[in-house]
Design a protein around this motif. Sequence first.
Motif, short mmCIF file in Angstrom:
data_model
loop_
_atom_site.label_atom_id
_atom_site.label_comp_id
_atom_site.label_asym_id
_atom_site.label_seq_id
_atom_site.Cartn_x
_atom_site.Cartn_y
_atom_site.Cartn_z
N GLY A 127 -65.35 -14.25 57.01
CA GLY A 127 -64.18 -14.91 58.47
C GLY A 127 -66.00 -14.14 59.54
N ASP A 128 -66.62 -13.40 59.29
CA ASP A 128 -67.46 -12.40 60.21
C ASP A 128 -66.58 -11.89 61.19
OD1 ASP A 128 -69.94 -11.78 60.70
OD2 ASP A 128 -70.84 -13.47 61.85
N THR A 129 -65.32 -11.45 61.27
CA THR A 129 -64.80 -10.91 62.17
C THR A 129 -64.70 -9.30 62.61
OG1 THR A 129 -62.50 -10.35 61.30
CG2 THR A 129 -62.43 -12.48 62.38
N ILE A 130 -65.35 -9.02 61.43
CA ILE A 130 -66.53 -7.44 60.62
C ILE A 130 -65.72 -6.41 63.16
CG2 ILE A 130 -68.02 -7.37 60.30
CD1 ILE A 130 -67.16 -4.86 58.56
N LEU A 131 -67.18 -7.06 62.82
CA LEU A 131 -67.19 -6.07 64.39
C LEU A 131 -66.01 -6.04 65.56
CD1 LEU A 131 -71.39 -7.09 64.89
CD2 LEU A 131 -70.25 -5.04 64.04
N THR A 132 -65.34 -7.46 66.00
CA THR A 132 -65.10 -8.01 66.77
C THR A 132 -63.60 -7.01 66.03
OG1 THR A 132 -65.17 -9.83 67.04
CG2 THR A 132 -63.62 -9.69 67.94
N ASP A 133 -63.13 -6.32 64.74
CA ASP A 133 -61.77 -6.40 64.59
C ASP A 133 -61.86 -4.74 64.86
OD1 ASP A 133 -60.82 -8.44 64.43
OD2 ASP A 133 -61.31 -8.45 61.94
N LEU A 134 -63.49 -4.17 64.94
CA LEU A 134 -63.62 -2.97 65.35
C LEU A 134 -64.07 -2.22 66.35
CD1 LEU A 134 -66.45 -2.31 61.96
CD2 LEU A 134 -64.04 -1.25 62.48
N LEU A 135 -64.27 -3.35 67.46
CA LEU A 135 -64.86 -2.50 68.94
C LEU A 135 -63.30 -3.07 69.47
CD1 LEU A 135 -66.77 -2.39 70.66
CD2 LEU A 135 -66.70 -5.42 71.32
N ARG A 136 -61.98 -3.47 68.92
CA ARG A 136 -60.63 -3.96 69.32
C ARG A 136 -59.98 -2.39 69.19
NH1 ARG A 136 -58.75 -9.91 67.69
NH2 ARG A 136 -60.09 -11.41 69.43
N ALA A 137 -60.31 -1.60 67.62
CA ALA A 137 -60.46 -0.42 67.19
C ALA A 137 -60.64 0.95 68.29
CB ALA A 137 -59.56 -0.54 66.03
N ASN A 138 -61.50 0.44 68.91
CA ASN A 138 -61.93 1.13 69.91
C ASN A 138 -63.43 2.52 68.48
OD1 ASN A 138 -61.55 0.61 72.66
ND2 ASN A 138 -59.38 1.62 72.21
N LEU A 139 -63.60 2.22 67.51
CA LEU A 139 -64.20 2.34 66.44
C LEU A 139 -65.16 2.42 66.51
CD1 LEU A 139 -61.38 1.70 63.44
CD2 LEU A 139 -62.06 3.82 64.77
N ILE A 140 -66.17 1.30 67.01
CA ILE A 140 -67.38 1.29 68.01
C ILE A 140 -68.41 0.65 68.98
CG2 ILE A 140 -67.89 0.44 65.26
CD1 ILE A 140 -68.41 -2.47 65.63
N LYS A 141 -68.97 1.32 69.24
CA LYS A 141 -69.69 0.92 70.26
C LYS A 141 -70.91 -0.43 70.27
CE LYS A 141 -68.75 5.10 72.94
NZ LYS A 141 -69.09 6.41 73.79
N ILE A 142 -70.76 -0.78 71.63
CA ILE A 142 -72.04 -2.44 71.43
C ILE A 142 -72.94 -1.47 72.23
CG2 ILE A 142 -71.25 -3.90 69.69
CD1 ILE A 142 -70.22 -5.28 72.39
N ASN A 143 -74.34 -2.24 72.09
CA ASN A 143 -75.29 -2.02 73.42
C ASN A 143 -75.36 -3.44 73.94
OD1 ASN A 143 -77.00 -4.00 71.83
ND2 ASN A 143 -77.66 -2.28 70.14
N GLU A 144 -76.43 -3.43 74.46
CA GLU A 144 -76.53 -5.08 75.25
C GLU A 144 -77.50 -6.62 75.10
OE1 GLU A 144 -80.36 -3.17 75.39
OE2 GLU A 144 -78.59 -3.20 76.02
N HIS A 145 -77.28 -5.87 73.22
CA HIS A 145 -76.92 -7.40 72.50
C HIS A 145 -76.40 -7.43 71.92
CE1 HIS A 145 -81.94 -6.84 73.72
NE2 HIS A 145 -81.66 -5.43 73.69
N SER A 146 -75.40 -7.06 72.18
CA SER A 146 -73.93 -6.86 71.15
C SER A 146 -73.44 -6.98 70.53
CB SER A 146 -73.48 -8.60 71.21
OG SER A 146 -73.03 -8.91 72.42
N LEU A 147 -74.51 -5.91 69.08
CA LEU A 147 -75.14 -5.22 68.17
C LEU A 147 -74.24 -3.36 68.24
CD1 LEU A 147 -78.89 -6.55 67.73
CD2 LEU A 147 -76.64 -7.12 66.80
N PRO A 148 -74.22 -2.96 67.17
CA PRO A 148 -73.00 -1.65 66.93
C PRO A 148 -74.65 -1.14 67.93
CG PRO A 148 -73.56 -2.97 65.11
CD PRO A 148 -74.23 -3.63 66.03
N VAL A 149 -74.10 0.33 67.66
CA VAL A 149 -75.17 1.55 68.47
C VAL A 149 -75.36 1.96 67.38
CG1 VAL A 149 -75.33 3.24 69.81
CG2 VAL A 149 -73.83 1.34 70.76
N LYS A 150 -74.55 2.19 65.94
CA LYS A 150 -74.51 2.68 65.20
C LYS A 150 -74.50 1.68 64.01
CE LYS A 150 -73.72 7.21 65.96
NZ LYS A 150 -72.44 8.95 65.96
#
Length: 600
Positions: A127-150
Amino acid sequence: MGLFQKAVETYDSFIQQAGHITEGEEPLAPCFHTLTRADLDITVGSDGAFISASAVDKTESKIIIPVTEESARRTSHPCAHPLSDQLKYLASYDEKRHEDYLKQLTDWSISPYTHPKLAPILRYIQGDTILTDLLRANLIKINEHSLPVKDDLLVRWRVIGLGKDLDGPCWTDRSLFEAFRKYIVHCKMTACPVLCMIEGTLSTPAEKHPKGVVPFHGNAKLISDNDKDNFTFRGRFVTSQQAATVGYEASQKAHNALRWLVANQKVSFGGRTFLCWCPQGMVIPKPHNPLMPQHQQSQSVKPSDYQRLLKEALEGWKNSLHAIHRQAVIAVFDAATSGRLSLTYYNELQAFDFVNRLYQWDRICCWTFQNIGVNSPSLWQIINCAFGTERSAGNAPQLETDDRVLRQQMQRLLACRIEQAHIPSDVVQLLVQRASTPQSYTPKTREKILFTACAVIRKFHYDRTKEEWGMALEPQKKDRSYQYGRLLAVLEKAERDTYRDNEEREPNAIRMQSVFSQRPQRTARTIWEQVKKAYYPRLKPASRAFYEKLLCEILDIISEFPDEQQNRPLSDSYLLGYYLQRNSLYAKRENHTENNKEES
């Protein structure tokens, strides 16, 4: 391959514990699994829908995850784990890594050895929603390219909605571990079997071997054949298989067992890892410690009591081992480079023989120490007293030894103790030199050095002449150095008896001990003249008479030796005479004080 054979034997003995989580201990990883730390915890439903996510506490223990032969030793080269992995493999922004992960998980989930938890996780990843789900849970941060910082955060999985018996975390599910084991065995069936030089059977060969047996040297490997340019096996063989062949499952058993043993039982000295265990699962004593620790001894243990208690400790260990076929294995690991782990020492012997050798060392390498009584110094204490530098640690100065020296000397003395070899003469000489310069150390440290030196000297003489020096004063002993040591103790005590309470000034005997050990006759005369002139008149008449009589007795024995020997340097036995005579004088003083209290 004794080490690997014993490691496999250990794994087979504890196979029921593989995958079982015990509080406070690192678990034994099943075959084709490894241990790692997770950063994120994701829960999905039976239909693959996202339920929740949370951050994993950094204090939590490592978890068990399935790995392939390639992913178990991956570094920077992309290679996915089959289930739990990092964000850069789970999210689709890194196409190569993501496709590798999807293929691994898909192949497993459609095999005959699938597990109910795999399909929900696979549907969620697709389903490829893992980044969206983690972002909504405030568990990751993304950079200007919409990629996770870590993107190296590792995700562990929970699945719910499958039923009471199946719901829960994947990293504790032993049925999942077994399913993956069967899946890997099935996948390896097409490989041509070879002779496994560990188990002696025909089995699927291991092309690559795990790393991380010793976490301190995380990337170092015990078995490696990937260095094809620097003559790892070339010059003798064309391929690595001609040098040695190891079965894949045997390699997994051996490495997982060693990692488990190192995590739970190892002792490190100077960055070198020391390991001692019984492959049959019995508890055995640690060879770097005395067989009978101080906390098991009562106060003021006499020599006869010490030997009795030590014998009882030996019998206790033998009784706990039950059967005679139990073994003891001792292995020492170190890494010369970041990628190679070496076995610097290895020995295996019957457990009964092992504990008996520890007993024989402690029976001879012992001495009486202050109000503790007779005790055997640990190997660590011997090394620190011989090679350490005194440094302040708060209010209590401690002896500290350089790591490079500590690891070498620990292995050296360990081999002496286990193999019943002679104690090294250079260690004895260093201890004698340090005990002969007491002013270089604080009073507490100098007493520890003197005690350790006496214990080691006793062992040194027994190794070479089988003479067992007593731990009680022998006034008539025909040994020049021993009698000169007694003389030094008497001169020291005579001067100390004139000191006021809490006077900490060092007597002449202590200040001149180093010179005394090299030129005893001349230095003894100098010390006596100073004591007789400045301190002797202060003694009570009874004390003067006592010391005069004692000095005459010692000098009469010394005079029996030829004149040309009188001023020669003293041997190490002078420290034994000094220690025992000093203890005798203080014991008489304490007895005299107690008698006076009783009379009053």
